[in-house]
Design a protein around this motif. Structure first.
Motif, PDB file in Angstrom:
ATOM      1  N   LEU B  47       4.478 -22.496  60.927  1.00 46.18           N
ATOM      2  CA  LEU B  47       4.961 -23.159  62.135  1.00 46.18           C
ATOM      3  C   LEU B  47       6.375 -22.703  62.471  1.00 46.18           C
ATOM      4  O   LEU B  47       7.209 -22.524  61.567  1.00 46.18           O
ATOM      5  CB  LEU B  47       5.013 -24.679  61.910  1.00 46.18           C
ATOM      6  N   ILE B  49       9.182 -24.384  64.651  1.00 45.29           N
ATOM      7  CA  ILE B  49       9.469 -25.623  65.379  1.00 45.29           C
ATOM      8  C   ILE B  49      10.896 -25.565  65.917  1.00 45.29           C
ATOM      9  O   ILE B  49      11.829 -25.241  65.168  1.00 45.29           O
ATOM     10  CB  ILE B  49       9.285 -26.843  64.455  1.00 45.29           C
ATOM     11  N   VAL B  54       6.434 -27.768  68.563  1.00 45.47           N
ATOM     12  CA  VAL B  54       5.766 -26.626  67.924  1.00 45.47           C
ATOM     13  C   VAL B  54       5.746 -25.469  68.932  1.00 45.47           C
ATOM     14  O   VAL B  54       4.972 -25.474  69.889  1.00 45.47           O
ATOM     15  CB  VAL B  54       4.328 -26.987  67.496  1.00 45.47           C
ATOM     16  N   ARG B  55       6.650 -24.500  68.728  1.00 49.09           N
ATOM     17  CA  ARG B  55       6.735 -23.365  69.650  1.00 49.09           C
ATOM     18  C   ARG B  55       5.693 -22.302  69.300  1.00 49.09           C
ATOM     19  O   ARG B  55       5.177 -21.615  70.166  1.00 49.09           O
ATOM     20  CB  ARG B  55       8.136 -22.735  69.600  1.00 49.09           C
ATOM     21  N   THR B  82       4.906 -31.997  70.639  1.00 48.58           N
ATOM     22  CA  THR B  82       5.950 -32.482  69.735  1.00 48.58           C
ATOM     23  C   THR B  82       5.309 -32.791  68.388  1.00 48.58           C
ATOM     24  O   THR B  82       4.086 -32.979  68.294  1.00 48.58           O
ATOM     25  CB  THR B  82       6.611 -33.773  70.254  1.00 48.58           C
ATOM     26  N   VAL B  83       6.139 -32.853  67.348  1.00 49.33           N
ATOM     27  CA  VAL B  83       5.635 -33.155  66.005  1.00 49.33           C
ATOM     28  C   VAL B  83       4.897 -34.504  66.012  1.00 49.33           C
ATOM     29  O   VAL B  83       3.839 -34.640  65.400  1.00 49.33           O
ATOM     30  CB  VAL B  83       6.802 -33.143  64.990  1.00 49.33           C
ATOM     31  N   LEU B 138       4.366 -29.944  57.936  1.00 46.71           N
ATOM     32  CA  LEU B 138       5.294 -30.777  58.702  1.00 46.71           C
ATOM     33  C   LEU B 138       6.027 -31.772  57.811  1.00 46.71           C
ATOM     34  O   LEU B 138       6.804 -32.586  58.289  1.00 46.71           O
ATOM     35  CB  LEU B 138       4.531 -31.546  59.793  1.00 46.71           C
TER      36      LEU B 138
END
Lengths: 408, 151
Positions: B47, B49, B54-55, B82-83, B138
């Motif tokens: 990931l 972020i 999360v880009r 978003t997370v 995450l």
């Protein structure tokens, strides 16, 4: 002497075969995982509960005496089946796994010094790997691995080279559950014995396919389970040479494994009872003996011939399925045939076959090191028992066509 | 065959054949390994972020068609979220397959194609492996490789 091999009569002996799965007749090709049970075994277990249920080796009453006689006669049946001379060389265990752990704990552990070597092969089941790893961690011993060829044969030259002055035990599988390879264990045992190295054979798969004779093999230990040879689960046996068993300390402590107990000192019972602490799986032992009597009645030679035909047929026809590759093509094989389909994961194959009523195993077969040897995480495994038919191979191949349709 | 078509829908087969976002990401801000010990399948999720969003997300590994397609479609569905939204999506997906998590009013969109997996209990883990791994990346799960056999 066995009568002619009557496949339909044999199939009628196994109630579980007569059922439908997802609307299709069950085609059971997962015998290397466990086998179905003949009526005789089911009845033996039920009869014990209905008539003789009591504990063994202690009661003075009739039921206990009947149970004790039946339990000890089961030991004799097992002894005869594997060609051993002395019933005291047969120890009841929970399973092949427990039998191997018993040898690890009671036979090998007291003999190991740091740097001593335990030799196993690349095609072992986890049950003949992990007990030695546990031992390695607590003793400083070293685990060495006999390599196998691409075809799935033991490299006997490498094996010869690995048998050294520090080798304390060879643990080798008789028939591989993942590849079906039948190992030349008689030759391997002789090679080890030339250097006074004892050999334990994992016979979990072999016991239902081959006529095992522990005296002819001259193995030091032979481990197997009942459930892979048409008997109940939760019961197995360890054959051990009497001279070894007599020297071995108990495996577990408890009732039945003692002659007398005082708080100051306990005197252990003689083998095999020394290794059977606690109330045993009595009905399991009865079922196990009945299963062995059942296959002796059919005749192991007839069973071997029948299964060889099935293996040969499957080995010829499966590669005709486009994209199918057999894993393991050893010189001699029994029971199991492993394969992969190009671009289709074994789990997907297993799920789709199940929808067609065909039960196979998909996965690493508790033999991850041998999967890694072939660069795979899993295979599909079809494994045969005495009740399988050529039609079962037809159903398997039809099922594989469905798999290819779904993934077309 | 019709039951099987319900399980192996075309979109699942397509993602299995051509998994999206299947590459290593050396510049990832976090990653985690997942493992299904029952079948030996492994997946690594990466990931990137930024500002809690999360880009970029990618993966390596996976296994059967259900596992690979689920991982691939997961990467598509969480990108740009978003997370917090990702965790909600995880809960919703998990609930759809197991009924264990709290029912949430989560828009699952294309992920609904995995609903058929619920009829195949042994395969649920194939569909959820990537999601557990994502949650581990995450920091929502314990450290160390995540296993489908944990809880």
């Amino acid at each position: 002497m066995s009568a002619a091999f009557d496949l339909e009569a044999i199939r009628r002996d196994f109630p579980a075969l007569d059922q439908q799965v997802h609307g299709r007749d069950l085609v059971y090709l997962d015998n290397a995982a466990t086998t179905q049970k003949p009526r005789a075994v089911i009845d033996a277990v039920r009869n014990f509960y209905e008539r003789d249920c009591s504990n063994v080796h202690r009661g003075v009453h009739a039921l206990s005496q009947r149970a004790t006689v039946a339990y000890e006669s089961s030991r004799t049946t097992i002894r005869k089946h594997i060609g051993a001379h002395d019933s005291r060389e047969i120890v009841f265990t929970r399973s092949t796994t427990e039998a191997i752990n018993l040898v690890a704990a009671s036979f090998l552990r007291p003999r190991l010094q740091p740097g001593d070597e335990i030799l196993i092969s690349e095609m072992e089941h986890h049950s003949n790997i992990v007990p030695w790893q546990l031992l390695r961690e607590s003793t400083g011993a070293v685990l060495r691995i006999i390599p196998i060829s691409d075809e799935g044969n033991i490299d006997l030259d490498a094996y010869q080279g690995l048998l050294g002055p520090k080798t304390r035990l060879v643990g080798i599988v008789h028939v591989s559950n993942a590849l079906g390879t039948v190992n030349p264990i008689k030759e391997m045992i002789a090679m080890a014995h030339e250097k006074d190295i004892p050999v334990l054979v994992d016979g979990a798969q072999a016991i239902s396919h081959l006529d095992v004779d522990v005296v002819d093999l001259d193995c030091d230990f032979y481990a197997f389970s009942a459930h892979k040879v048409y008997g109940p689960s939760g019961i197995g046996a360890l054959y051990g040479k009497r001279k070894h068993l007599l020297e071995m300390p108990p495996f577990q402590g408890g009732g039945d494994m003692i002659l007398s107990v005082r708080f100051e000192e306990t005197i252990f019972n003689e083998p095999p009872h020394r290794f059977e602490a606690g109330t045993p799986n009595i009905e399991g032992a009865l079922g196990m003996a009945t299963a062995l009597e059942y296959i002796d009645g059919v005749g192991l030679e007839a069973i071997r011939k029948h299964e060889e035909r099935l293996m040969k047929e499957a080995s010829l026809r499966l590669p005709e399925v486009p994209g199918l590759r057999l894993i393991g093509q050893a010189r001699q094989r029994a029971g199991a045939i492993s394969f992969v389909l190009n671009g289709i994961h074994p789990h997907d194959v297993g799920t789709i076959l199940d929808q067609e009523g065909v039960a196979v195993r998909a996965g690493h077969h508790c033999a991850q090191p041998v999967m890694q040897r072939y660069g795979l995480s899993a295979t599909v495994r079809a494994s045969f028992g005495l009740y399988n038919r050529e039609e079962d191979i037809d159903a398997l191949i039809r099922g594989l066509e469905s798999v290819r349709e779904v993934f077309a | 065959m019709s039951d099987l078509k319900q399980l192996y829908q075309e979109i699942i087969l397509d993602h299995n054949r051509n998994p999206r976002n299947c590459y290593a990401m050396p510049e990832a801000s976090c990653s985690a390994d997942g493992h299904n010990p029952l079948c030996g399948d492994t997946v690594k999720v990466y990931l990137r972020i930024e500002d809690g969003i999360v880009r970029e997300i990618s993966f390596e590994g996976a296994g059967c068609a259900i596992c690979t397609a689920s991982t691939s479609m997961m990467t598509e569905s969480v990108k740009g979220k978003t997370v917090e939204e990702v965790i909600e999506l995880f809960e919703g997906f998990h609930h759809m397959l197991t009924g264990i998590a709290e029912e949430q009013d989560v828009e699952l969109g294309k992920l609904r194609v995995f609903e058929g997996v619920r009829e195949y209990p042994v395969r649920v883990k194939c569909a959820t492996l990537a999601w557990h791994t994502l949650r581990s990346a995450l920091g929502e799960e314990a450290d160390g490789p995540v296993s489908t056999e944990d809880s």
